[in-house]
Design an enzyme around this catalytic site. Structure first.
Site, PDB file in Angstrom:
ATOM      1  N   GLY A  48      62.928 -29.536 -98.093  1.00  0.00           N
ATOM      2  CA  GLY A  48      63.280 -30.499 -97.005  1.00  0.00           C
ATOM      3  C   GLY A  48      62.479 -31.745 -97.346  1.00  0.00           C
ATOM      4  O   GLY A  48      61.432 -31.849 -98.145  1.00  0.00           O
ATOM      5  N   ASN A 129      66.600 -30.149 -90.348  1.00  0.00           N
ATOM      6  CA  ASN A 129      65.528 -29.121 -89.970  1.00  0.00           C
ATOM      7  C   ASN A 129      64.987 -29.567 -88.543  1.00  0.00           C
ATOM      8  O   ASN A 129      64.200 -30.173 -88.638  1.00  0.00           O
ATOM      9  CB  ASN A 129      64.732 -29.115 -91.160  1.00  0.00           C
ATOM     10  CG  ASN A 129      63.689 -27.971 -90.981  1.00  0.00           C
ATOM     11  OD1 ASN A 129      63.674 -27.286 -89.914  1.00  0.00           O
ATOM     12  ND2 ASN A 129      62.788 -27.842 -91.844  1.00  0.00           N
ATOM     13  N   CYS A 132      61.269 -25.983 -88.200  1.00  0.00           N
ATOM     14  CA  CYS A 132      60.191 -25.609 -89.249  1.00  0.00           C
ATOM     15  C   CYS A 132      59.014 -25.281 -88.178  1.00  0.00           C
ATOM     16  O   CYS A 132      58.673 -26.078 -87.346  1.00  0.00           O
ATOM     17  CB  CYS A 132      59.837 -26.824 -90.138  1.00  0.00           C
ATOM     18  SG  CYS A 132      58.623 -26.515 -91.005  1.00  0.00           S
ATOM     19  N   GLY A 246      66.813 -13.028 -95.255  1.00  0.00           N
ATOM     20  CA  GLY A 246      66.785 -11.780 -95.697  1.00  0.00           C
ATOM     21  C   GLY A 246      67.889 -11.299 -96.749  1.00  0.00           C
ATOM     22  O   GLY A 246      67.981 -10.274 -96.957  1.00  0.00           O
TER      23      GLY A 246
END
Lengths: 306, 259
Positions: A48, A129, A132, A246
């Site tokens: 980022g 983004n 966050c 994940g």
């Protein structure tokens, strides 16, 4: 059997295979070059980046939880000008598209970063983004309000001709509402999910483990939540989705593709197995061959039936 | 590099301390003192992350790496259960290790507790290079004094200190340093943060360059995730640097000890 087609199109970004990296887990790419040939990936998503350099949060910035990791890095980065000077030349030397993840404290900052990247060249996509959990201003605040999310999307879209991917937060009541809002505002694709807000407490010191108290949860523990989000958003909007949360193996990645992701990002798994991205790609290809599927695109969203 | 090293020996040497040896010619060849390996403990997702463990010995001729570690939690506990013949999943060698002195320099090496682990590798090279080495090892009790025999075997004079007085000087290892540090050209240290802070203070007082090996909770080990940050002073300003790549070894004078 002939090699199956693995190429996918993410809002105009052509990826030779559907596997990319989750922002913040792969640095600027070079950090992993000893373990992974970046040119074998579908795309590279880098750390980022903000308009001005950021120091990030106090340590400890990382804590383990069962099958997961909490982080509170706080968007530490050298700023977009440094990125353009020091990393964009490397991006230009790669044969795969590079997607730069951007963040801001204000709508104007997002737009300014996008404009600078647009001028610099060498950037195939901008991942915005708005999710966050580790910064006081901006970040998740934009991603949890559909109207604000749309405003950021519009501002970035009007600042660049590079395809714009909006990265959504799972820390909302209904992720489809935010997805619909940014789709209507002109987003080219979606990334989901960012980390889940969580925390851990040290019973010896009786204080929070993380220096920043709360952090974002990632790793295998969040996979079912991420998969559910991809499933819901695929049904709600037409945009291509980069699924993440994940993913450690090809089997995980295939679940996301079947739920509706056109591409997948490997994140925390890179820390455990630095070759995870390549192994996921190889596993997807093997699955296609074993099941006689000629084109990965035929699998996207296939679990929805019809 | 990423590899599977076959365990040759693995034993509990005292209390929670273990000594492990595994085979890897490439790693032994590439390893430098102060560097570490990133080790996968167990084969499931819990614990998920690797554990950074400093390289205790690297025998280039035999292709053997030794790790000396303390069981401190779930990961290292699982690691301690591995047996000879098992394969250890390791990344490494990682990090910026110690910079070696000129062979003519007199050197003081100060270890605290498990901090002796990477310093053995360093001392071995210093002795081979012909440096005059004075070693100081401090620990809570005599049981926590590690690798003392090995270091003495190298012909190095070792001064000991324990918090409880069960071996050597009764008190802090740093109490032994002041008069000696004035006579050395360089200091190396690894141990608890307060100990290294004291060493750094003395090094600054006597104007002796010192290198310290820092520790922080780590994620990737390769500089990508920015989790293991420590504060380093550059031109008077304190900035975050990565323990895994810019470190773990830093010049003591650059570390922001007040952080």
């Amino acid at each position: 059997m002939l090699k199956p087609n693995l190429a996918v199109d993410i809002g105009g970004i052509v990826m030779q295979n559907p596997v990319t990296t989750a922002s913040g887990t792969f640095g600027f790419g070079r950090e992993y070059s000893e373990y992974v040939s970046i040119n074998e990936l579908g795309a590279l998503v880098v750390k980022g980046t903000t308009l001005y350099p950021r120091q990030g949060n106090a340590v400890p910035r990382i804590a383990e939880t069962p099958a997961g990791v909490l982080n509170s890095i706080g968007l530490q980065n050298p700023g977009v000008d440094y990125l353009i000077e020091h990393y964009v030349p490397f991006f230009k030397s790669l044969q795969v598209p590079v997607i730069v993840n951007i963040s801001g404290e204000t709508v104007e900052e997002y737009a300014a970063v996008a404009e600078k990247l647009d001028k610099a060249g060498g950037v195939a996509g901008i991942e915005v983004n708005i999710s966050c959990p580790n910064v006081k201003k901006g970040g998740m605040a934009f991603g949890s309000d559909p109207a604000m999310a749309a405003e950021v999307t519009k501002a970035v879209k009007s600042s660049t001709t590079i395809p714009v991917i909006i990265k959504l937060s799972p820390n909302v009541t209904d992720i489809t509402k935010v997805a619909e809002a940014v789709a209507a505002a002109g987003a080219d694709a979606l990334s989901l999910i960012n980390t889940l807000l969580g925390m851990a407490i040290d019973i010896t010191t009786r204080r929070p483990v993380l220096g920043n108290v709360m952090g974002g949860l990632s790793g295998p523990a969040v996979k079912p939540v991420a998969l559910r989000a991809v499933w819901q958003v695929y049904k709600a909007v037409e945009l291509p989705i980069i699924g993440m949360g994940g993913i450690s193996t090809a089997e995980d990645a295939l679940e996301f593709i079947l739920a509706g992701a056109a591409a997948v990002a490997v994140g925390t798994a890179n820390f455990v197995n630095p070759r995870a991205t390549i192994e996921v790609k190889q596993g997807i290809e093997r699955y296609l061959i074993e099941n006689g599927i000629k084109n990965i695109n035929d699998l996207i969203g296939a679990a929805h039936g019809n | 590099m990423l590899l599977n090293g076959k365990l040759i020996t693995h034993k509990n040497i005292a209390g929670d301390y273990y000594l492990m040896e595994f085979k890897s010619h490439e790693l032994a060849e590439a390893a430098g003192p102060g560097q570490f390996v990133h080790v996968k403990c167990g084969s499931t997702n819990d614990p998920l992350l690797r554990r950074p463990i400093s390289i205790h010995k690297a025998d280039k001729d035999k292709g053997i790496i030794a790790l000396l570690y303390r069981v401190a939690g779930k990961g290292t506990r699982l690691l301690s259960l591995m047996e000879p013949g098992d394969l250890l999943d390791v990344m490494g060698p990682l990090g910026n290790g110690f910079q070696l002195p000129k062979p003519s320099e007199k050197v003081a090496v100060v270890a605290g507790g498990i901090g002796v682990a990477p310093l053995f590798f360093l001392v071995q090279l210093l002795v081979n290079a012909g440096n005059d080495v004075q070693m100081y090892i401090g620990a809570r009790t005599s049981q926590d004094l590690l690798a003392v025999k090995d270091i003495k075997k190298l012909g190095v004079d070792v001064k000991l200190a324990t918090d409880d007085g069960s071996a050597g000087y009764h008190g802090l290892v740093t109490d032994l340093l002041p008069e000696k540090l004035q006579k050395v050209d360089r200091i190396y240290t690894c141990g608890p943060f307060p100990m290294m802070k004291s060493v750094a203070y003395l090094a600054n007082k006597y104007n002796v360059p010192a290198q310290v090996s820092l520790e922080e909770k780590m994620g990737c080990g390769v500089g990508a995730c920015l989790a293991c940050s420590c504060k380093i002073k550059i031109n008077g300003e304190s900035v975050y640097k990565r323990v895994c790549t810019e470190g773990p070894v830093f010049n003591a004078g650059e570390v922001d000890w007040e952080c």
